[in-house]
Design a protein around this motif. Structure first.
Motif, PDB file in Angstrom:
ATOM      1  N   UNK A   3       0.654  -1.270   0.058  1.00 37.53           N
ATOM      2  CA  UNK A   3       0.024  -0.050  -0.057  1.00 37.53           C
ATOM      3  C   UNK A   3       0.847   1.384  -0.095  1.00 37.53           C
ATOM      4  N   UNK A   4       0.523   2.201  -0.897  1.00 34.54           N
ATOM      5  CA  UNK A   4       1.357   3.537  -1.069  1.00 34.54           C
ATOM      6  C   UNK A   4       0.478   4.620  -0.498  1.00 34.54           C
ATOM      7  N   UNK A   5       1.162   5.656   0.239  1.00 36.14           N
ATOM      8  CA  UNK A   5       0.409   6.811   0.575  1.00 36.14           C
ATOM      9  C   UNK A   5      -0.090   7.662  -0.566  1.00 36.14           C
ATOM     10  N   UNK A   6      -1.103   8.133  -0.385  1.00 35.86           N
ATOM     11  CA  UNK A   6      -1.707   9.154  -1.364  1.00 35.86           C
ATOM     12  C   UNK A   6      -0.752  10.424  -1.047  1.00 35.86           C
ATOM     13  N   UNK A   7      -1.000  11.189  -2.227  1.00 33.30           N
ATOM     14  CA  UNK A   7      -0.408  12.674  -2.168  1.00 33.30           C
ATOM     15  C   UNK A   7      -1.071  13.430  -0.880  1.00 33.30           C
ATOM     16  N   UNK A   8      -0.228  14.511  -0.803  1.00 30.63           N
ATOM     17  CA  UNK A   8      -0.244  15.379   0.585  1.00 30.63           C
ATOM     18  C   UNK A   8      -1.740  15.926   0.378  1.00 30.63           C
ATOM     19  N   UNK A   9      -2.504  16.093   1.421  1.00 27.24           N
ATOM     20  CA  UNK A   9      -3.815  16.660   1.615  1.00 27.24           C
ATOM     21  C   UNK A   9      -4.876  15.849   0.693  1.00 27.24           C
ATOM     22  N   UNK A  10      -4.452  14.565   0.800  1.00 25.48           N
ATOM     23  CA  UNK A  10      -5.418  13.517  -0.105  1.00 25.48           C
ATOM     24  C   UNK A  10      -5.926  12.458   0.736  1.00 25.48           C
ATOM     25  N   UNK A  11      -6.849  11.584   0.401  1.00 24.99           N
ATOM     26  CA  UNK A  11      -7.136  10.527   0.994  1.00 24.99           C
ATOM     27  C   UNK A  11      -7.030   9.550   0.050  1.00 24.99           C
TER      28      UNK A  11
END
Length: 323
Positions: A208-216
């Motif tokens: 699993x990869x984190x989404x971009x900043x200020x995103x969910x």
């Protein structure tokens, strides 16, 4: 010219004149040596390799073995099956010796592959011989064994030759004081570990990869048992922290419909969240293709769900769904 035996026989026995006119001298002499029965039975086929005169696969096998003695590879296969190791390990060693593991060079003979490079070192085409002998990863495993094996120095020219070394270690291997059964077991376990490492390098599921900043990012899925199904959604922000987790039962026993319902539900739950963008992850390629602007026709089972999802995305300009 087709003849049957009765055409070569007269009242006195073999018709020597006809035989000599039809066959050469060698064949004629052989025919004359065949004794004729006075009972005059009907002509029939006789399999001369067994006493019954009837053909059998077993008699044909032994006839072929007498004509062509077993080669070294056949002997190696026999030694594998007679060894006292686990049946799973026997099967794996046999597949290596027979060169029938689904390595990329073997698969490339039957289908087009985009990538034929060795998964563990990426420097040339993958083959069983390289995977178990020459690969730097493999060489390190053999050398780190308690015997400090250097198989690359043995001039092995085939996978079968490699397994032959395990079954009958040469003096160069230097396993003094060790039983051959113990040595074979160790090598079989190492071969299995190498194959597993190779498969892991090819088929490891992407994490699993984190989404971009200020995103969910919302991961959705569906589970099925008997005629019942449940859907679930897990939303996490760009830090990886959980925003919400929820699940419920739905009235569908079709995977495509249930997963579509899960995506629709996740989109409706995320409407009120103030984020720059939203990513929905799902393993249903059919539905992803249906939402993506690819021009593909929406599967008929989910045509009733699709428009509502599109409307949900279009109405919220700040909401971006990436599937």
């Amino acid at each position: 010219m087709a003849l049957i035996v009765s055409q070569l026989v007269n009242q006195e026995g073999w018709d020597l004149t006809k035989i000599r006119n039809t066959f050469d001298e060698t064949i004629s002499q052989l025919i004359q040596k065949i004794p004729l029965s006075r009972l005059a039975p009907k002509d029939c086929w006789i399999w001369i390799s067994n006493n019954s005169g009837e053909f059998s696969v077993k008699s044909a096998y032994w006839l072929s073995r007498n004509i062509s003695p077993p080669i070294n590879q056949d002997m190696i296969h026999g030694l594998i099956w007679k060894s006292k190791i686990h049946e799973r390990l026997k099967m794996h060693l046999w597949r290596i010796a027979a060169n029938c593991l689904p390595t990329k060079d073997c698969l490339a003979r039957f289908c087009d592959l985009d990538d034929v490079l060795r998964p563990l070192c990426k420097d040339a085409e993958e083959s069983s011989l390289h995977l178990f002998i020459s690969c730097p990863f493999t060489r390190a495993m053999w050398f780190n064994s308690k015997w400090g094996l250097r198989l690359e120095n043995l001039n092995l020219n085939s996978p079968s030759h490699l397994i032959g070394v395990f079954l009958n270690p040469p003096t160069e291997v230097n396993i003094v004081g060790v039983k051959r059964g113990e040595f074979l077991l160790f090598e079989a376990v190492i071969c299995e570990a190498i194959w597993r490492a190779r498969n892991l390098a090819i088929f490891e599921v992407q994490r699993w990869k984190n989404p971009p900043r200020d995103s969910i990012k919302i991961n959705v899925d569906a589970a099925f048992k008997d005629d019942k199904s449940s859907i679930a959604a897990v939303a996490r922000d760009w830090r990886g922290e959980v925003v919400f987790v929820c699940a419920k039962r739905v009235y569908s026993n079709l995977p495509l419909q249930a997963k579509t319902e899960a995506i629709k539900w996740a989109l409706s739950l995320a409407k009120s969240i103030d984020v720059a963008a939203m990513i929905v992850e799902n393993d249903s390629k059919d539905y992803v293709d249906a939402l993506a602007p690819s021009g593909k026709q929406v599967p008929w089972r989910i045509r009733g769900f699709g428009p509502s999802c599109f409307e949900l995305i279009i109405k919220e300009e700040a909401l971006v769904s990436s599937l």
